[in-house]
Every structure is written in structure tokens, then in C-alpha cells.
Design an enzyme around this catalytic site. Sequence first.
Site, mmCIF file in Angstrom:
data_model
loop_
_atom_site.group_PDB
_atom_site.id
_atom_site.type_symbol
_atom_site.label_atom_id
_atom_site.label_comp_id
_atom_site.label_asym_id
_atom_site.label_seq_id
_atom_site.Cartn_x
_atom_site.Cartn_y
_atom_site.Cartn_z
ATOM 1 N N ASP A 301 22.382 22.264 -3.493
ATOM 2 C CA ASP A 301 21.947 22.534 -2.109
ATOM 3 C C ASP A 301 23.006 22.009 -1.144
ATOM 4 O O ASP A 301 22.774 21.058 -0.401
ATOM 5 C CB ASP A 301 20.590 21.870 -1.854
ATOM 6 C CG ASP A 301 20.020 22.218 -0.489
ATOM 7 O OD1 ASP A 301 20.493 23.192 0.128
ATOM 8 O OD2 ASP A 301 19.093 21.505 -0.034
ATOM 9 N N CYS A 341 23.217 27.715 2.904
ATOM 10 C CA CYS A 341 22.601 27.702 4.236
ATOM 11 C C CYS A 341 23.589 28.195 5.292
ATOM 12 O O CYS A 341 23.414 27.938 6.483
ATOM 13 C CB CYS A 341 22.064 26.311 4.579
ATOM 14 S SG CYS A 341 23.319 25.039 4.606
HETATM 15 N N1 SAH Z 1 18.487 19.117 -0.856
HETATM 16 C C1 SAH Z 1 18.330 18.213 0.253
HETATM 17 C C2 SAH Z 1 19.202 18.584 1.431
HETATM 18 C C3 SAH Z 1 20.686 18.636 1.132
HETATM 19 S S1 SAH Z 1 21.690 18.622 2.561
HETATM 20 C C4 SAH Z 1 16.856 18.146 0.653
HETATM 21 O O1 SAH Z 1 16.057 18.977 0.186
HETATM 22 O O2 SAH Z 1 16.502 17.260 1.426
HETATM 23 C C5 SAH Z 1 23.303 18.515 1.926
HETATM 24 C C6 SAH Z 1 23.711 17.140 1.415
HETATM 25 O O3 SAH Z 1 25.004 17.273 0.824
HETATM 26 C C7 SAH Z 1 23.835 16.049 2.462
HETATM 27 O O4 SAH Z 1 23.019 14.967 2.101
HETATM 28 C C8 SAH Z 1 25.322 15.621 2.416
HETATM 29 O O5 SAH Z 1 25.489 14.219 2.556
HETATM 30 C C9 SAH Z 1 25.728 16.060 1.032
HETATM 31 N N2 SAH Z 1 27.139 16.395 0.823
HETATM 32 C C10 SAH Z 1 28.010 17.005 1.667
HETATM 33 N N3 SAH Z 1 29.188 17.236 1.056
HETATM 34 C C11 SAH Z 1 29.065 16.767 -0.222
HETATM 35 C C12 SAH Z 1 29.923 16.746 -1.349
HETATM 36 N N4 SAH Z 1 31.162 17.251 -1.289
HETATM 37 N N5 SAH Z 1 29.467 16.211 -2.508
HETATM 38 C C13 SAH Z 1 28.214 15.717 -2.569
HETATM 39 N N6 SAH Z 1 27.343 15.716 -1.536
HETATM 40 C C14 SAH Z 1 27.774 16.237 -0.380
#
Ligand code: SAH
Length: 397
Positions: A301, A341
Site C-alpha cells: 500500500d 493511490c
Molecule cells: N496501509 C496503511 C497506509 C499506508 S500509507 C493503512 O491502511 O493505514 C503509506 C506508508 O508508506 C506511509 O506510512 C509511509 O511512511 C510509508 N512509506 C513511504 N515510502 C516508503 C518506502 N520507500 N518504504 C517503506 N515505507 C514507505
Amino acid sequence: MRHARLILKPGHDRPVRRHHPWIFSGAVAELEGRIEDGEIVDVYSSEREWLARGYLNRRSQIIVRLLTWNPEEAIDESFWERRIDRALAARHLLGLDQITDAYRLVYAENDWIPGLIVDRYGDFLVIQSLTLGIERRKELLVRILAERCHPTGIYERSDLDVRAKEGLPPADGVRHGEMPPERIVIREHGHLFRVDIQHGQKTGFYLDQRENRRRVAPYLAGARVLNAFSYTGAFAVYALAAGAESVVNLDTSAEALAEAAINLQLNGFPASRFENIEGDAFRVLRQFRASGRRFQAVILDPPKFAFAQAHLERAARGYKDINLQALHLIEPGGILVTFSCSGLVSADLFQKIVFAAAEDAGREVQILERLGQAPDHPVRLSFPEGGYLKGLICRVW
Ligand code: SAH
């Protein structure tokens, strides 16, 4: 009341007639009359036919956001009351209170209130004002929301980059009633989650994924799950509650992972059922492959990759790579749950990207379910831009 008049160039009236809410500055032939940015303007075709009414901001590429297509409808206090009442009524009709006490009450253009987002978290509301037109009416809108919803407090989280395009600085703070506590505990489908509405991502929680979390859960029973881009562990809680054997949460944000651990414990899951890894998913998934670590289900996600048409190709490569890496880790017969998204990536394009990843991984993949955004984030037919979240639940062989 007579408003300033904005005359469109020939051939630019069609989207307006079809109730698309945006007028781009390039479509404007002339602006007649004195008007300040943020005020109401009447929009006319090149043949001087009245078309619609909205608020103006010359500093934005979206020079007008349309509010009404009815020439008799004035943009006065009762207009905003009617619009908010309609949005609230639409949420009431969803019967969400049975399921959760956290949901989106107003989704901007999609609720015919361009530029305003309102989310409810328990007894608090969080608002985001994205445009000058809303900024100028913020006090009124807060007052209407307070009257209608009786919240303990209304907190503003207008800290989005898009405000700069409107010439607005970020703005955060209490706009009505009490300051929210550091954490609000919300319930969703019987699970509990702590939400930090002052500092969390978006307005604190990914409300748009609510129904997807529920639909994914049954596929995870018995599985060792990798929850990549976990944020505060919402998918992990649903997974363990549905009988997953264990979950690995992976995120770059240490704060989000610390909250994930608390959320899992809050829902009764011992630390032995989950592991948190702080790191970049693009790197960590490769390390898992190299070390032979495998999962029966992987959830992807990621945050928005595509912010402009010019970056679409790079975003597509990002989605393909992360899906390719995930596919390498899934045992035959396992599950891939994958999301995008990015509004610019259509559901069709996203499916093609996942297909390309499957080809490169040498895996056969079946789509079991197609996912979108929760119904408190409706998409107006005349504003397809309102749809952004898409996902696939897949079986991987
Ligand atoms: N699935 C979650 C929402 C995810 S939002 C829910 O249902 O609540 C996307 C997330 O990806 C954020 O927490 C952000 O910190 C993280 N993120 C962004 N880039 C990333 C990367 N390269 N590797 C791991 N996490 C990352």
C-alpha cells in the site's frame, strides 16, 4: 447580486455544461468587472450564455472552482448550509455508525464543496482547507459544522503542499472547541486504532482503505503476512484478527511503526505474532529475496508515486518494481494485495503494470477482487478525478 463575469474562449464551455467543477486559466478569454480572488464569479460561454457560478483565484491554474449550475442559486450562508447538509445526509445514509466512528464527512469537489475536506474521528472533526475560496469562508464553514455535528473540537490540518498553488501558507490548529488529545482511539469493524490527528499522515488515518481492510482479511487466515507500507498497522490488525499466523510490518517511519505496535497490542495481539521493520520497502524486499525469506501473503500500500502527468512513467516503473519484488517473495498459491493511490494511474493501467511485474517474475496471477475507495470517499461522475484509490487481491502461482 451581480458578480464579475468570466468569459470562456470558444469551445471551452463543454466541460462546464457537463458539470465538471474546474476552469483552467487557459480556457479564459476575459474577466469583466472588479473582483478579488476568493470571491464569486459568473461564468459565461464565448456566446455570452450564463453557464455556472464559482469562486475565483487568479493565482491558481484552476482559476475557478464551480459551485452551482443554477442561475437562481446565490452563494450565501444558506448555500453552504445546504451543501454541508447534503454531505452529512449522504454519510448518514451509508449507516457508517454501525461500523466505525471515523469517516469522511465532506470530500470536496465530490460533495459539491470544492476545496473542503472534513473527517470525523470520534468526537472531533478535522478539516482541510485546500483553496482560497474555502479559506475565506472557513469561519462560516466551521460554524455550520459545529452547529450540525456538535463536536468536542474542530481541528484544522491544512498542511498540504497544494495550498501553495493557491498562494496559501500551511495552517494548523484548533478552530472550534477543545484541543484534541494526543491520541484519539477510534473503532473500525470492531478493531481499535489510535489516531494522532495533529501529526499523523493525511488527517491521521487512511479512512479510504476501511472496506479494503475488511475484504482482504479473510484471505489472510493462517498466512505469514508481509504488510509493506504498513503505516500504523491497520492491515496488520485485521490480518491477525482474521487468523493470520504472523505479520511483518514494514515502513520507513519509525513513529508509524511504534504506533503499529501499540495498535496491535491494543487489539490483544502479543508481540510474538508480529515484527516491525523500519526500512525502505524497495530495498528490504530485495534483501528478503536474497536471504530466502518467503511469505504466504504480501500487502503493498505505497504512498502516491505520480503527482503529475510528466512523472507518470517514473511512477509506473516504481509500481512495477515494488510489485515485482513482492511477487518474488510469495509462495505458490499465496496472496498479493496491491494498491495504487495515484489518481493519474488508472485501474486499467495499474492492472497492466501488475501484469508486467508478473511476467518479469515468471509468475501466473489471478485477480480475485478489484478494490476501490470506501463509500465515504464517493466519486462524482462529473468529476472522475475524485477517484484515486485502486487495488487488486490476487492469487499468485
Ligand atoms: N496501509 C496503511 C497506509 C499506508 S500509507 C493503512 O491502511 O493505514 C503509506 C506508508 O508508506 C506511509 O506510512 C509511509 O511512511 C510509508 N512509506 C513511504 N515510502 C516508503 C518506502 N520507500 N518504504 C517503506 N515505507 C514507505
